[in-house]
Design a protein around this motif. Sequence first.
Motif, PDB file in Angstrom:
ATOM      1  N   SER A  84      -1.251  -9.413  -1.159  1.00  0.00           N
ATOM      2  CA  SER A  84      -1.788  -9.970  -2.300  1.00  0.00           C
ATOM      3  C   SER A  84      -0.605 -10.544  -3.099  1.00  0.00           C
ATOM      4  O   SER A  84       0.141  -9.782  -3.830  1.00  0.00           O
TER       5      SER A  84
ATOM      6  N   SER B  81      -2.226  -1.282  -7.771  1.00  0.00           N
ATOM      7  CA  SER B  81      -3.686  -0.592  -7.295  1.00  0.00           C
ATOM      8  C   SER B  81      -3.408   0.808  -6.990  1.00  0.00           C
ATOM      9  O   SER B  81      -4.388   1.402  -6.933  1.00  0.00           O
TER      10      SER B  81
ATOM     11  N   ALA C 206      -8.838   1.768   1.867  1.00  0.00           N
ATOM     12  CA  ALA C 206      -9.217   0.491   2.135  1.00  0.00           C
ATOM     13  C   ALA C 206      -9.277   0.477   3.546  1.00  0.00           C
ATOM     14  O   ALA C 206      -8.547   1.177   4.213  1.00  0.00           O
TER      15      ALA C 206
ATOM     16  N   ASP D  69      -2.094   0.475   0.446  1.00  0.00           N
ATOM     17  CA  ASP D  69      -3.567   0.567  -0.135  1.00  0.00           C
ATOM     18  C   ASP D  69      -4.356  -0.689  -0.069  1.00  0.00           C
ATOM     19  O   ASP D  69      -5.415  -0.817  -0.868  1.00  0.00           O
ATOM     20  N   GLY D  70      -3.674  -1.880   0.460  1.00  0.00           N
ATOM     21  CA  GLY D  70      -4.227  -3.064   0.339  1.00  0.00           C
ATOM     22  C   GLY D  70      -3.667  -4.145   1.183  1.00  0.00           C
ATOM     23  O   GLY D  70      -2.806  -3.765   1.768  1.00  0.00           O
TER      24      GLY D  70
END
Length: 626
Positions: free
Chosen positions: A529, A129, A584, A525-526
């Motif tokens: 996952s 991402s 985010a 950035d997330g």
Amino acid sequence: MSPPRWLAGQSIWGGPNLVQSRLLAACDAAVLAGCRAVGSNGFDTTAQGQATTYFGTNFDAAQFGARDGSFAASAVDSGNTINGTASAKVDTTVMRIFGAREFALSATCTASMGVGNSDVMLVLDTTGSMDWTLSGTTQTRIQALRAAMKNFRTTLATATAGSNARIRYGFVPYSSAVNVGALLYSANPAYLADSHTIQSREANWTTGTVTVRTGWGAPSQSTDDDSQNYDESDWSNYGSTVYPDRDSCNAVLPSPNPSAWVNDGAAQVDVGVPFINGSGDEVQVTTTTQPQTQSEYRCRRINDNQSARRMQVRTNTRDLVTTVTTTREGIYEQQQSGQVFSSWSYKPVTYNTSVYKTFAAVSTNTGSNGTAQSSTWAGCIEERSSSAAASFSFNAITGISPSAADLDIDAAPTASAGSKWAPMWHEVAYYRLNSSGWLTTTSPSAYGDQANSYCPRAARLLATMTQSEFDAYADALTPDGSTYHDIGMVWGARLSSPDGIFAANVNATPPNGGNVSRHIVFMTDGEMSTTYSGQTSWGIEYNDRRVTDDGYTENNSRHTSRFLALCEAAKAKGIRVWTIAFAAGTTPELTTCASPVSAFTANNAVQLNTAFQEIAKQVGELRVVQ
């Protein structure tokens, strides 16, 4: 004994002395605020405005019976040092009878950012991402990160200019794995296992009739010519002779007309790669492209009212393409016994990694139809033995509970295989499928597919770096893979720990002999996952099941629990942990992971740069110089 700074050289009258004290305090507060507001643009109008605002907030002239309060600030070194001048006037009472109607008061002040010895480990999310474009821009997230990192290093370099402070930087780019193999091998090759079981495949062979090529027949050739790109230029006069009529002009036209084609410049030759056709013959195609020209002539009247003629010429061009096909007929014979590939068995396979871990090329029979394929280690690792517990916690006395080698920050491997790291061997990693194409635990299975595997840029131990060295490292970061925060944090902590296998590097005494502050800057950035079919630092999770009971349930939450326990373990070592949530919203996990007042949210590139700048200022020290 010297008088206090605010009294030195000042009037002994109480009113002016009080105002002088407040004036100096406000000046100090203003330059400190201005220094803190300095960003990558130096002491710009924003920083100047911040300094002026702080002065006004801290010095209310009317409250102290003063007037005409003013403040000005300037910087000559991009804002690393800020000089301030403040002034005010105080009307007199008793002194009026002696002709002194007012006191003119002034104060000068200077604030500077200085940095002591600091170690900064940058743990950077380089997952797929990070290649996304930031909203409303053409800039990708990874490009914004590179720019913010460079400005971060510049700010710290400016703060240490002219000092003997040591600033060191280390890096742990992470995604679904980390690239620390070279660091481990350099520390001790025995830290890496000499054999490792990988979810893979083995070829099945049967004995049957094998057809073997024993030689080639005489080569034969066929040639094919084809003209391409035929072009004609404009007609132009050929010579200056004027002919009285058409016949006399036609009689002297060159022959043949048009002329023969002639080569014009060098030919381009493309020699094709030989290949075996369906008949077992070797075929090679060579194509030659030769530019050519020819001249064409005609007679034309000079104008409509005369029979006189002039000769004209034009040039025609083409590419003559000649294709030569060379064929060698294969000569074969049949043998009555031989090993013939029949199928694959997808299952765990134990590989000898003793040569592979040295970064030498290794051959395995895992290529198409069991053929040999060569592999060379990229440097990413699979973690040590683990515990498939649902949650983990940290206690300053007992450490991380339940204990697991893959979460141990400091312990070196022993003779036990489970205490060692293993090379991640992506060329031989396969997950298993059933006949319907679904993931399965059946072993062996006749069905499977190669697992996705991603290996970030190699991590680096703490070291001093020039700006160009730092920038080159930042520019080489590439995004790929899934988000595993725990693998980034455990290796950020291992490379920063004064008690672990890299302690000699971490504890290297700075030349000035001073103390060292330690920092981990964790940028993502997330949210977590994970993947259960890709190859990660915990193998192929659906089949290896080192973290979960069934390969996928609660996978994200279990890795998150590991991550939070590691954050606490790092902070317990005196390492300040900073977190930045980029593009985010921040999560409770990132806020919990961070040390007090050390969590940032950056929705865009400007805010990301600001976050790195603020961290740089707090890694450094703002102080009043005079």
